[in-house]
Design a protein around this motif. Structure first.
Motif, PDB file in Angstrom:
ATOM      1  N   ILE A 157      -7.654   3.717  -3.021  1.00  0.00           N
ATOM      2  CA  ILE A 157      -6.736   4.484  -2.187  1.00  0.00           C
ATOM      3  C   ILE A 157      -7.335   4.588  -0.786  1.00  0.00           C
ATOM      4  N   SER A 158      -6.484   4.816   0.222  1.00  0.00           N
ATOM      5  CA  SER A 158      -6.970   5.051   1.583  1.00  0.00           C
ATOM      6  C   SER A 158      -6.580   6.463   2.003  1.00  0.00           C
ATOM      7  N   ILE A 159      -7.419   7.072   2.861  1.00  0.00           N
ATOM      8  CA  ILE A 159      -7.280   8.482   3.218  1.00  0.00           C
ATOM      9  C   ILE A 159      -7.354   8.624   4.726  1.00  0.00           C
TER      10      ILE A 159
ATOM     11  N   ALA B  19      -7.313  -6.449  -1.239  1.00  0.00           N
ATOM     12  CA  ALA B  19      -7.544  -7.121   0.043  1.00  0.00           C
ATOM     13  C   ALA B  19      -6.527  -6.666   1.083  1.00  0.00           C
ATOM     14  N   ASN B  20      -5.281  -6.486   0.667  1.00  0.00           N
ATOM     15  CA  ASN B  20      -4.237  -6.023   1.584  1.00  0.00           C
ATOM     16  C   ASN B  20      -4.519  -4.605   2.057  1.00  0.00           C
ATOM     17  N   LEU B  21      -4.931  -3.730   1.135  1.00  0.00           N
ATOM     18  CA  LEU B  21      -5.252  -2.350   1.502  1.00  0.00           C
ATOM     19  C   LEU B  21      -6.413  -2.309   2.493  1.00  0.00           C
TER      20      LEU B  21
ATOM     21  N   THR C 198      -3.484   0.968  -4.036  1.00  0.00           N
ATOM     22  CA  THR C 198      -3.117  -0.179  -4.854  1.00  0.00           C
ATOM     23  C   THR C 198      -2.273   0.323  -6.023  1.00  0.00           C
ATOM     24  N   HIS C 199      -1.724  -0.604  -6.793  1.00  0.00           N
ATOM     25  CA  HIS C 199      -0.906  -0.182  -7.940  1.00  0.00           C
ATOM     26  C   HIS C 199      -1.752   0.613  -8.929  1.00  0.00           C
ATOM     27  N   GLY C 200      -2.985   0.140  -9.154  1.00  0.00           N
ATOM     28  CA  GLY C 200      -3.894   0.895 -10.021  1.00  0.00           C
ATOM     29  C   GLY C 200      -4.198   2.261  -9.442  1.00  0.00           C
TER      30      GLY C 200
ATOM     31  N   MET D 192       0.811  -1.220   0.000  1.00  0.00           N
ATOM     32  CA  MET D 192       0.000   0.000   0.000  1.00  0.00           C
ATOM     33  C   MET D 192       0.844   1.270   0.000  1.00  0.00           C
ATOM     34  N   ARG D 193       2.174   1.140   0.158  1.00  0.00           N
ATOM     35  CA  ARG D 193       3.062   2.296   0.084  1.00  0.00           C
ATOM     36  C   ARG D 193       3.661   2.461  -1.306  1.00  0.00           C
ATOM     37  N   GLY D 194       3.283   1.585  -2.256  1.00  0.00           N
ATOM     38  CA  GLY D 194       3.764   1.714  -3.626  1.00  0.00           C
ATOM     39  C   GLY D 194       5.032   0.963  -3.931  1.00  0.00           C
ATOM     40  N   SER D 195       5.505   0.112  -3.000  1.00  0.00           N
ATOM     41  CA  SER D 195       6.727  -0.677  -3.230  1.00  0.00           C
ATOM     42  C   SER D 195       6.356  -2.086  -3.679  1.00  0.00           C
ATOM     43  N   LEU D 196       7.202  -2.681  -4.532  1.00  0.00           N
ATOM     44  CA  LEU D 196       6.975  -4.051  -4.977  1.00  0.00           C
ATOM     45  C   LEU D 196       7.047  -4.992  -3.778  1.00  0.00           C
ATOM     46  N   ASN D 197       5.993  -5.764  -3.579  1.00  0.00           N
ATOM     47  CA  ASN D 197       5.878  -6.621  -2.402  1.00  0.00           C
ATOM     48  C   ASN D 197       6.067  -8.092  -2.742  1.00  0.00           C
ATOM     49  N   ALA D 198       5.602  -8.512  -3.922  1.00  0.00           N
ATOM     50  CA  ALA D 198       5.651  -9.917  -4.313  1.00  0.00           C
ATOM     51  C   ALA D 198       5.357 -10.012  -5.803  1.00  0.00           C
TER      52      ALA D 198
END
Length: 634
Positions: free
Chosen positions: A242-244, A213-215, A254-256, A174-180
């Protein structure tokens, strides 16, 4: 350079090997550009030899356990999505691999009848598919590019992998970094690469749902905005989210969602730090107060939101889980030393509550976090909130010379070595008896001393240098490191048994760039450096610059910046000119230029009025106009 792979014998050069060598010499090929670039990285960056056939690499069991432990939360969140995808391709001999950010497979779904063949091909639990290890492959190329792709048969760099057809999609946190990376592969497939277009669509869609789901799992207490281009899919299969936070700032995506925000603002999704922390109004013609109008209380087709780039989107706002929020402990229930760790945001309050519970135990605690995040401050707060009667003793394992650290920690008896005190000396461990021993930068402790520290933890006794009998001590150990201790264990620099002793309980301090209470921290630092007659405030431009900075030095760096700015500022007002030059540049973005232009238009190009609204000097506004090439139209 990547570690050399365990390889077999040399084989005669095939057409495939010659094609790779030709690409390395700059000759054209009909391959996709993404394949060509990967081949070049394999040759030039990873220094791999296409003429060497290499078996698939499966990490040892104990290493796999470590990778799975580190990915446990993601695996749990992703599992239902993986199982649904596996059902969608049932009977077509596909294998599903979920790889962590190092390229190691931490979850696997495949037909058990083909276990031997899958393991031999590397389509198995524990296989490593990083590009430096396996050459051009779907997982490795996906990690390098951050994009979904198919590596089909002879697209692979290594001859042993050319029967495979592999399709992969990135999963971002959710921070924009590649996770998997999610991969779907076949041992053999039709010749045409286009046969995998459906697989590419399915793996992309599954990765998107896992990110969502992660977000949702990590922002239950915040507003979430979900988006779709069609109202029919908005509530059932959104394309982005997005979360606010309560102040109307973007804190997750999310990436999108990252790509959507980047398009709306003219920023780059590959620099997620420029998107996070920004107000919702920078991207859309709305703010947090208008989000209730986008909940399910209104028909789906009426929930329309306009992005700043003019695009219309259907949006679904999900309210924070206020009942769960009320279960969070109140600040006045947390000991005062730990309350001073941060503001009232749920994640910070949860960290304080966890620290308060652990402070009352005698469990060893490992504090993890980047340099400057406040690890020693937390260690002192844990001691102050513990009720222990002994001292708090801090030791920086990286600062004491290696030849002195043994006697410093364990003490020595009279005349134990040349130059030793005639009376002997208590070591730092004994000085902390009945209290807390804080071992900062524990990852830098010499390997030979780690077994002696292990004995202190296991036996509650210390043996001074030159002594024949150990002395009992009852000390609470808190340790910290900005290094990855699991990585140090893998490399043989840190004892695995000591790591698990120290890692009984872990508290992770977030880096400053990810702190949801950033404004609270800035206010605290400003108050610390305020003096009689000089109690400065930050201009809007300076605040934007601070929020745009990556803060590699974290709170320590912030403290230095504010200290200097307070000394330089005039009239109790910190502006961009009072900040270090590199921060001033970071604070000025295309979005800032657009906002300044809009403000000037609203003020009928009255620079004095614009300066008043911004809280800046007129000369500062003129400088910013000149920097961005803004002038009043004739």
């Amino acid at each position: 350079m990547a570690a050399k792979r365990p390889c077999g014998a040399m084989f005669p050069r095939s057409d495939h090997i010659r094609e790779i060598e030709n690409v390395g010499m700059g000759m054209a090929t009909g391959r996709d550009e993404i394949v060509v670039q990967s081949w070049l990285r394999c040759l030039e960056q990873h220094q791999l030899d296409p003429a060497q056939n290499c078996e698939a690499f499966i990490v040892p069991d104990h290493k796999l356990r470590e990778h799975r432990q580190q990915s446990e939360e993601l695996i749990n969140i992703a599992r239902s999505g993986l199982e649904h995808l596996f059902q969608q391709v049932a009977g077509q001999n596909y294998v599903l691999l979920l790889s962590d950010r190092q390229g190691v497979t931490v979850e696997f779904l495949g037909d058990p009848l083909f276990d031997n063949n899958l393991r031999k091909a590397g389509l198995y639990m524990g296989s490593e598919w990083s590009e430096g290890r396996a050459g051009t492959c779907a997982v490795g190329a996906c990690m390098e590019t951050g994009e979904a792709l198919t590596i089909h048969q002879t697209d692979h760099f290594d001859n042993t992998h050319t029967p495979l057809s592999c399709t992969a999609a990135p999963i971002y946190d959710m921070r924009g970094s590649l996770n998997a990376v999610l991969d779907i592969s076949l041992l053999s497939s039709p010749i045409l690469k286009a046969s995998q277009n459906l697989a590419l669509h399915l793996v992309n869609a599954t990765a998107r749902r896992i990110e969502l789901a992660n977000l949702m799992a990590n922002t239950r207490h915040e507003w979430v905005l979900r988006f779709a281009r069609s109202p029919e899919f908005l509530d059932v299969d959104p394309e982005a989210a997005i979360s606010i936070d309560p102040n109307g700032r973007v804190i997750g995506m999310t990436h999108g969602g990252a790509k959507l925000l980047a398009r709306a603002s003219g920023l780059d999704w590959r620099r997620p730090e420029t998107l996070l922390g920004q107000p919702l109004s920078l991207f859309f013609d709305t703010d947090i107060d208008s989000l209730p109008d986008l909940t399910r209380s209104r028909p789906t087709e009426e929930r329309v939101l306009f992005a700043r780039d003019g695009n219309a989107l259907f949006a679904h706002a999900i309210e924070p889980n206020t009942r769960a929020r009320r279960r969070m402990p109140a600040r006045d229930q947390i000991p005062s030393p730990l309350r001073r760790l941060g503001g009232d945001e749920p994640s910070i309050l949860a960290l304080q509550a966890k620290a308060a519970k652990l402070a009352r135990t005698r469990l060893p605690i490992l504090i993890q976090g980047e340099t400057g995040t406040g690890k020693e401050y937390l260690a002192r707060a844990l001691h102050d909130g513990s009720g222990l009667s002994g001292r708090f003793v801090a030791v920086n394992c990286a600062a004491i010379p290696e030849q002195l650290i043994e006697s410093e920690l364990f003490g020595h008896v009279p005349g134990a070595f040349t130059g030793a005190s005639a009376k002997g000396r208590k070591g730092l461990i004994e000085q902390a008896d009945g209290g807390t021993l804080f071992l900062d930068e524990i990852g830098d402790m010499p390997y030979t001393l780690q077994s002696r520290l292990l004995r202190v933890l296991a036996e509650q006794e210390v043996l001074p240098v030159g002594a024949s009998e150990p002395r009992p001590v009852r000390v609470r150990i808190v340790s910290a490191s900005h290094h990855s201790l699991p990585e140090a264990v893998r490399e043989g620099r840190f004892r695995e048994d000591l790591y698990y002793r120290l890692n009984t309980a872990t508290i992770t301090l977030p880096p400053l760039r990810e702190r949801p209470d950033f404004d609270w921290l800035v206010e605290r630092v400003l108050k610390r450096h305020a003096s009689e007659g000089n109690n400065p405030a930050l201009s809007k431009a300076a605040i934007l610059a601070l929020k745009a900075h990556a803060w590699p030095g974290n709170i320590r760096e912030l403290d230095n910046v504010i200290a200097v700015a307070t000394a330089l500022c005039e009239k109790g007002h910190i502006d961009l000119a009072d900040l270090p030059e590199h921060l001033s540049c970071e604070g000025e973005t295309d979005a800032d230029a657009q906002a300044l232009r809009q403000l000037l238009v609203a003020c009928d190009w009255n620079v004095s009025e614009a300066a008043r609204r911004l809280g800046l000097d007129r000369s500062t506004v003129h400088r910013r106009m000149k920097r961005h090439g803004i002038s009043q139209p004739h």
